[in-house]
Every structure is written in structure tokens, then in C-alpha cells.
Design an enzyme around this catalytic site. Structure first.
Site, PDB file in Angstrom:
ATOM      1  N   ASN A 137      24.674  -9.326 -29.795  1.00 31.56           N
ATOM      2  CA  ASN A 137      25.602  -8.191 -29.665  1.00 31.56           C
ATOM      3  C   ASN A 137      26.646  -8.397 -28.578  1.00 31.56           C
ATOM      4  O   ASN A 137      26.397  -9.125 -27.639  1.00 31.56           O
ATOM      5  CB  ASN A 137      24.801  -6.919 -29.376  1.00 31.56           C
ATOM      6  CG  ASN A 137      24.323  -6.274 -30.669  1.00 31.56           C
ATOM      7  OD1 ASN A 137      25.052  -6.261 -31.661  1.00 31.56           O
ATOM      8  ND2 ASN A 137      23.110  -5.772 -30.668  1.00 31.56           N
ATOM      9  N   ARG A 168      18.070   1.454 -41.717  1.00 31.85           N
ATOM     10  CA  ARG A 168      17.621   2.655 -40.979  1.00 31.85           C
ATOM     11  C   ARG A 168      18.054   3.921 -41.725  1.00 31.85           C
ATOM     12  O   ARG A 168      17.283   4.871 -41.871  1.00 31.85           O
ATOM     13  CB  ARG A 168      18.230   2.684 -39.573  1.00 31.85           C
ATOM     14  CG  ARG A 168      17.614   1.696 -38.596  1.00 31.85           C
ATOM     15  CD  ARG A 168      18.216   1.860 -37.196  1.00 31.85           C
ATOM     16  NE  ARG A 168      17.564   0.990 -36.233  1.00 31.85           N
ATOM     17  CZ  ARG A 168      18.209   0.150 -35.412  1.00 31.85           C
ATOM     18  NH1 ARG A 168      19.532   0.082 -35.438  1.00 31.85           N
ATOM     19  NH2 ARG A 168      17.543  -0.607 -34.559  1.00 31.85           N
ATOM     20  N   HIS A 192      28.953  -2.373 -36.191  1.00 31.24           N
ATOM     21  CA  HIS A 192      27.519  -2.199 -35.951  1.00 31.24           C
ATOM     22  C   HIS A 192      27.362  -1.396 -34.670  1.00 31.24           C
ATOM     23  O   HIS A 192      27.883  -1.775 -33.632  1.00 31.24           O
ATOM     24  CB  HIS A 192      26.847  -3.569 -35.798  1.00 31.24           C
ATOM     25  CG  HIS A 192      25.454  -3.497 -35.251  1.00 31.24           C
ATOM     26  ND1 HIS A 192      24.436  -2.842 -35.903  1.00 31.24           N
ATOM     27  CD2 HIS A 192      24.910  -3.994 -34.113  1.00 31.24           C
ATOM     28  CE1 HIS A 192      23.325  -2.949 -35.186  1.00 31.24           C
ATOM     29  NE2 HIS A 192      23.588  -3.644 -34.097  1.00 31.24           N
ATOM     30  N   THR A 247      14.644  -3.781 -28.902  1.00 30.17           N
ATOM     31  CA  THR A 247      14.360  -3.701 -30.340  1.00 30.17           C
ATOM     32  C   THR A 247      14.084  -5.115 -30.826  1.00 30.17           C
ATOM     33  O   THR A 247      14.665  -6.064 -30.322  1.00 30.17           O
ATOM     34  CB  THR A 247      15.550  -3.138 -31.151  1.00 30.17           C
ATOM     35  OG1 THR A 247      16.641  -4.055 -31.050  1.00 30.17           O
ATOM     36  CG2 THR A 247      15.988  -1.779 -30.662  1.00 30.17           C
TER      37      THR A 247
END
EC number: 1.1.1.27
Length: 331
Positions: A137, A168, A192, A247
């Protein structure tokens, strides 16, 4: 004569055939390891290579996985030297700097760009024909960076993008309707993360549009408050991080899902990050998620999604934000 020579007699001298379906994971952090185990359990490659600059952590993780070789069909190798990744079909990049408290996004991006300046040329050197998948990211910007640094054609560079956001989304819609997520068709596109765009107009079950049943769906005036589901998608990662510190599992499964479509040449449609210049009114050279077809050659096609004017505007806004960051980067 050694025990081996007493046990085994050679019929021929074996020529090294090389791996046909080799997958490399760069970075053995939480996301890298979750991706690795998901790829192994789904039996996607005949070889899995792992690489990281942290030698002891890498060695420990590789050994730990190798000790389970009896239960797997994939050869597992690892080294801090990128030669171990040679001739990979797919290279998954999960490495990158973690955001520090109070650190600006732009600063984090530039730190990751500097890391990518080392990683990407090494990948290209040993696997010049691979398909490059970026997971680190901020994924959309770093996919652009990987594309620029690699010199690869755009169909061989993709970002994991909103594949997980959409998963999700479908999970939460399924919870609300008491249905399996695979029966709830719904897409999240764009960036994202925080400014992702839920395509409410496309949400359907068995071809039945939910917005036809509830025209207010996804708006402020919706009595059933479906909009809260998208907020939950966005907040979901932060919630998991707050509870367990990071995560890993869902993103790992999401990565394996994408790798499977490529290796098995499935021509399956996924929302992944690709160059969207010229689509949905985006003028700049940015990567955002749109539904794309993945197969053995990489990202072969883009699906023309019908977006409402408001949804399109959100995509353009994301693109402008990303370009604002990208044009300041030193590549």
C-alpha cells in the site's frame, strides 16, 4: 557405495526442466506469509520462491513452511538474493514500509518508491517475462510506480486493488440477506481504501437488481441504510488492525484468488488496479480498479462498466487525488 547409491539406480541423467508455474512472493511480513500459505494450500504453483531483506525472518519462515512439505505439492525455496526468483510466472510484491504514526501519506509513498527502486529491477532481471502483482500500500500508486520502474507493458502489471474491498462488500451484503457471498454480485471500483466507489446500480442476486427493488439503495434517504455497508467495507481494515494489529488472512486469500486466475488461464473477471487513462473520464496516467479479465498472459481485457454520473465523478476525484501524489514523486 552410499546409501543413496544402494537404494536408487539412475536410468538417465536428468536435465533441469525448470518450473512452469513458479510463483514468487516478495516480503515475508504478515501479508506476504498469508499470501504464501494461501497459494500453497490452493496448490497453484510447482515452485514457490520467497525473498526478503530480513535474512533471519526469511530463513525462519521458509524453514517453517518446508517442514510441512509432506503435506504440500509445491517446492519451497527462499533467499535474500533475487536469483532464487528466476523464471517466475507471477511475482507478488507485498514488501514495503509501514506507515508510522503521524506520517503523511506522501512521505510513506516516497519511502516505498525507494524500496521499489531496489525490488523491481531485481524482479525484472531474473523474470523478464513475469506478471507483476503489487499488493503493498498505497496499492494504486505503487502499481503505477512498479509499471514505470519495470518497463513492462501494462497488461503484465496489476495491483490487487479492490479485489478484497469487493469481497468484503459481497460478504456484508450476504450477511444482511442471509446468502453466500458468491450469490451476491457486487463491485467496488476506484481507489483501494478510503475513497473506493461502491457500484450500487450493479448489485444483484440471481440477476435481480437490488436497486430496482429499492431505488434509494446506497443513498442518504434509504430507510434500510445500505450505505452503512460500504462504510463497513472501508472501516473493516482499520477495525481488524485495531483488534489484532494488522490485516493478513483475507488479503492473502484475495492474492491467491488472483494468482489462480492467471496461472490457470481462467479468464475470470476481477476488480484489480490497472491503467485507467481514457476510461470513465480519467485524463491522467493513474492506476485504479475496474473489472478486468485475468489469464495466462496477464490482464488481457477491461470490462466497460456502466457507471452512474455520480459514481463516475467519484472515480475521477480519486484519479485526481492519486495524480496529485504521483506527480510529486521522484522515480
Amino acid at each position: 557405495m552410499s546409501t543413496k547409491e544402494k537404494l536408487i539406480s539412475h536410468v538417465m541423467k536428468e536435465e533441469p526442466v525448470g518450473s512452469r508455474n513458479k510463483v514468487t512472493v516478495v516480503g515475508v511480513g504478515m501479508v506476504g506469509m498469508a499470501s504464501a500459505i494461501s497459494i500453497l494450500i490452493k496448490d497453484l504453483g510447482d515452485e514457490l520462491a520467497m525473498v526478503d531483506v530480513m535474512e533471519d525472518k526469511l530463513k525462519g519462515e521458509v524453514m517453517d513452511l518446508q517442514h510441512g512439505s509432506l503435506f504440500l505439492k509445491t517446492k519451497i525455496v527462499g533467499d535474500k538474493d533475487y536469483s532464487v526468483t528466476a523464471n517466475s510466472k507471477v511475482v507478488v510484491v507485498t514488501a514495503g514500509a509501514r506507515q508510522q504514526e503521524g506520517e503523511s501519506r506522501l512521505n510513506l509513498v516516497q519511502r516505498n518508491v525507494n524500496i521499489f527502486k531496489f525490488i523491481i529491477p531485481n524482479i525484472v532481471k531474473y523474470s523478464p517475462n513475469c506478471i507483476l502483482m503489487v499488493v503493498s500500500n498505497p496499492v494504486d500508486i505503487l502499481t503505477y510506480v512498479a509499471w514505470k520502474l519495470s518497463g513492462f507493458p501494462r497488461h503484465r502489471v496489476l495491483g490487487s486493488g479492490t479485489n478484497l474491498d469487493s469481497a468484503r462488500f459481497r460478504h456484508l451484503i450476504g450477511e444482511k440477506l442471509h446468502l453466500h457471498p458468491s450469490s451476491c454480485h457486487a463491485w467496488i471500483v476506484g481507489e483501494h481504501g478510503d475513497s473506493s466507489v461502491p457500484v450500487w446500480s450493479g448489485v444483484n442476486v440471481a440477476g435481480v437488481s437490488l436497486q430496482n427493488l429499492n431505488p434509494q439503495m446506497g443513498t442518504e434517504g434509504d430507510g434500510e441504510n445500505w450505505k452503512a455497508i460500504h462504510k463497513e467495507v472501508v472501516d473493516g481494515a482499520y477495525e481488524v488492525i485495531k483488534l489484532k494489529g494488522y490485516t493478513s488472512w483475507a488479503i492473502g486469500m484475495s492474492v491467491a484468488d488472483l494468482v489462480e486466475s492467471i496461472i490457470k488461464n481462467m479468464h475470470k473477471v476481477h476488480p484489480v488496479s490497472t491503467l485507467v487513462q481514457g476510461m470513465h473520464g480519467v485524463k491522467d496516467e493513474v492506476f485504479l480498479s475496474v473489472p478486468c479479465v485475468l489469464g495466462n498472459s496477464g490482464l488481457t481485457d477491461v470490462i466497460h462498466m456502466t457507471l452512474k454520473a455520480e459514481e463516475e465523478k467519484q472515480v475521477q476525484k480519486s484519479a485526481e487525488t492519486l495524480w496529485g501524489v504521483q506527480k510529486e514523486l521522484t522515480l
